[in-house]
Design a protein around this motif. Sequence first.
Motif, mmCIF file in Angstrom:
data_model
loop_
_atom_site.group_PDB
_atom_site.id
_atom_site.type_symbol
_atom_site.label_atom_id
_atom_site.label_comp_id
_atom_site.label_asym_id
_atom_site.label_seq_id
_atom_site.Cartn_x
_atom_site.Cartn_y
_atom_site.Cartn_z
ATOM 1 N N HIS A 43 0.842 -1.191 0.000
ATOM 2 C CA HIS A 43 0.000 0.000 0.000
ATOM 3 C C HIS A 43 0.881 1.245 0.000
ATOM 4 N N PRO A 44 0.414 2.374 -0.566
ATOM 5 C CA PRO A 44 1.184 3.630 -0.510
ATOM 6 C C PRO A 44 1.426 4.037 0.940
ATOM 7 N N THR A 45 2.537 4.672 1.175
ATOM 8 C CA THR A 45 2.863 5.198 2.500
ATOM 9 C C THR A 45 2.709 6.712 2.492
ATOM 10 N N VAL A 46 2.518 7.270 3.671
ATOM 11 C CA VAL A 46 2.381 8.721 3.819
ATOM 12 C C VAL A 46 3.444 9.204 4.794
ATOM 13 N N GLY A 47 4.213 10.195 4.363
ATOM 14 C CA GLY A 47 5.275 10.724 5.205
ATOM 15 C C GLY A 47 6.040 11.820 4.487
ATOM 16 N N PRO A 48 7.072 12.359 5.127
ATOM 17 C CA PRO A 48 7.838 13.437 4.486
ATOM 18 C C PRO A 48 8.692 12.903 3.344
ATOM 19 N N ILE A 49 8.847 13.726 2.341
ATOM 20 C CA ILE A 49 9.714 13.402 1.214
ATOM 21 C C ILE A 49 10.399 14.687 0.754
ATOM 22 N N SER A 50 11.671 14.603 0.445
ATOM 23 C CA SER A 50 12.439 15.772 0.010
ATOM 24 C C SER A 50 13.004 15.531 -1.374
ATOM 25 N N GLU A 51 12.953 16.574 -2.170
ATOM 26 C CA GLU A 51 13.550 16.494 -3.504
ATOM 27 C C GLU A 51 15.071 16.404 -3.376
ATOM 28 N N GLU A 52 15.662 15.488 -4.102
ATOM 29 C CA GLU A 52 17.107 15.312 -4.061
ATOM 30 C C GLU A 52 17.740 15.937 -5.304
ATOM 31 N N ILE A 53 18.692 16.842 -5.055
ATOM 32 C CA ILE A 53 19.420 17.510 -6.132
ATOM 33 C C ILE A 53 20.833 16.938 -6.129
ATOM 34 N N ALA A 54 21.170 16.200 -7.155
ATOM 35 C CA ALA A 54 22.461 15.503 -7.208
ATOM 36 C C ALA A 54 23.353 16.111 -8.277
ATOM 37 N N ALA A 55 24.644 16.127 -7.993
ATOM 38 C CA ALA A 55 25.619 16.642 -8.956
ATOM 39 C C ALA A 55 26.998 16.107 -8.581
ATOM 40 N N ASP A 56 27.845 16.010 -9.575
ATOM 41 C CA ASP A 56 29.228 15.578 -9.370
ATOM 42 C C ASP A 56 30.141 16.801 -9.329
ATOM 43 N N ALA A 57 31.249 16.665 -8.614
ATOM 44 C CA ALA A 57 32.183 17.787 -8.492
ATOM 45 C C ALA A 57 33.568 17.245 -8.179
ATOM 46 N N ILE A 58 34.533 18.143 -8.166
ATOM 47 C CA ILE A 58 35.912 17.845 -7.794
ATOM 48 C C ILE A 58 36.237 18.653 -6.545
ATOM 49 N N LEU A 59 36.807 18.013 -5.545
ATOM 50 C CA LEU A 59 37.130 18.715 -4.310
ATOM 51 C C LEU A 59 38.232 19.744 -4.548
ATOM 52 N N ALA A 60 38.007 20.952 -4.059
ATOM 53 C CA ALA A 60 38.962 22.054 -4.189
ATOM 54 C C ALA A 60 39.326 22.556 -2.791
ATOM 55 N N PRO A 61 40.490 23.193 -2.641
ATOM 56 C CA PRO A 61 40.881 23.696 -1.317
ATOM 57 C C PRO A 61 40.021 24.871 -0.899
ATOM 58 N N LEU A 62 39.944 25.083 0.418
ATOM 59 C CA LEU A 62 39.189 26.219 0.939
ATOM 60 C C LEU A 62 39.809 27.525 0.455
ATOM 61 N N SER A 63 41.131 27.594 0.434
ATOM 62 C CA SER A 63 41.842 28.733 -0.136
ATOM 63 C C SER A 63 43.192 28.252 -0.626
ATOM 64 N N GLN A 64 43.763 29.000 -1.538
ATOM 65 C CA GLN A 64 45.029 28.597 -2.151
ATOM 66 C C GLN A 64 45.855 29.841 -2.460
ATOM 67 N N ALA A 65 47.161 29.744 -2.245
ATOM 68 C CA ALA A 65 48.072 30.845 -2.538
ATOM 69 C C ALA A 65 49.201 30.321 -3.414
ATOM 70 N N ALA A 66 49.228 30.772 -4.656
ATOM 71 C CA ALA A 66 50.340 30.477 -5.556
ATOM 72 C C ALA A 66 51.311 31.647 -5.450
ATOM 73 N N ILE A 67 52.380 31.465 -4.697
ATOM 74 C CA ILE A 67 53.263 32.561 -4.324
ATOM 75 C C ILE A 67 54.341 32.737 -5.373
ATOM 76 N N ALA A 68 54.429 33.958 -5.920
ATOM 77 C CA ALA A 68 55.427 34.294 -6.937
ATOM 78 C C ALA A 68 56.190 35.532 -6.483
ATOM 79 N N PRO A 69 57.495 35.576 -6.662
ATOM 80 C CA PRO A 69 58.267 36.759 -6.251
ATOM 81 C C PRO A 69 58.004 37.941 -7.174
ATOM 82 N N ARG A 70 58.184 39.142 -6.657
ATOM 83 C CA ARG A 70 58.026 40.356 -7.455
ATOM 84 C C ARG A 70 59.346 40.835 -8.025
ATOM 85 N N ILE A 71 60.401 40.094 -7.721
ATOM 86 C CA ILE A 71 61.723 40.410 -8.267
ATOM 87 C C ILE A 71 62.337 39.124 -8.791
#
Length: 434
Positions: A43-71
């Motif tokens: 029989h059908p059930t009654v209860g909460p249901i949430s829409e699922e939004i799925a996607a793929d991604a690549i993990l990236a750092p929270l912040s990144q510093a590519a340090i280059a000298p000015r001289i």
Amino acid sequence: MIIQRSFSGSVVAFLSLVFLATTACKSKEEEAASSVVTVQASHPTVGPISEEIAADAILAPLSQAAIAPRISAPILREYVQRGQRVKQGQLLIALDDRDLRGAAADSRGTVTTANAALTTAVNASIPEDVKKAETDVAQARAARDVAVRTADERKKLFQEGALSGRDADTAYAAAVQAQSTYDVATKHLEGVMSTTRATSKQTAEGQLTSAKGKLMSAEAQVSYAQLRSPINGVVTDRPLFPGETAQSGATIITVMDTSSLLAKLHLAQPSAQKLHVGDKAEIKIPGVDDPLEGTVSFLSPALDAGSTTVEVWVKLSNPSGIFKVGTPVHTTLSGTTVSNAMQVPSAAIVPSADGSTAVVVIGADGSSHKRTVKVGIRTPETVQIVSGLAPTDNVITEGGYGLDDGTKVKIGKPGADVDEDDKPAAGRAAEDKG
């Protein structure tokens, strides 16, 4: 003899008829039993249901510093290795700065000279100019006074007839000239006091300011030779070694903050509009059995011009650093939620010939009947039924695909053979009789 043969033939004929009747009865019963399809239903059930939004991604750092000298300069010393944790402001690499420190020392000497020049201008040069101007005014005033008195005396003598008119006019002219000289000296003093003095001081101050600016520039060049980390993080790349020349603008060390990682998703605008910063998300990482919890940390305020999608960042805590930058992940977020939704398993949904969505229910007669329904939120496990179904309906959840309306069904394991107990009673009686 003839009678016995006739009796024997009659018995054989009777037995043949009975066998044929039994076989026909069994065939009908077996055909009826084989036409019953075994399915699973609920029989059908009654209860909460949430829409699922799925996607793929690549993990990236929270912040990144590519340090280059000015001289551009040779690398003098490296203080960290790849994989080492560093703190904000920590010295990472030192470049050869001997020429820069020499230029800075020269600039400091120029500042000292300019400062002395300002002191001289304020305390010596300017007062001398003022004093000379004041002296000129005093002398001009004294000469004027003498010339005026002389002119007055000669005028008096001229009136008494003791002096010629020519001598009186000469004395008067000398008095007028003395007055003019006094006026010029007075104006000069005023100019020294108001203009020359201020201009000389400003010139000396300007020279000092210029010298200090050059010193600041030289000291900045010296500071460029020491590369420090702008963030807390981990050294992930350091391609050069001591003695090699670091080129201006070329990255020579990279630091990443991996205390948290970001899964940067690109979602369709309708899906992204259902999300909010702070929403929870599930992140599945290869090699990790259980999904991890993430949090939506950023929703782009604008669409990506190329893909017309919205960039969404899901933040994953990574204090121990076990998860690596660049790992592919699958992320699931919750969209719209309905608290009291009628639901059926996803496997219960079957397509209709007209393109609509339907389910197969078991009628009171034990037959299958396809029923068109309107669906709402879908998840991999369940589907919301908006209309077309009642809570008391018995919905086929497995084995209903391809069933024709009116097909006899029974609830059990799909594909199982019909058990002896499931056969009709008439069939069993016929078999027993046979």
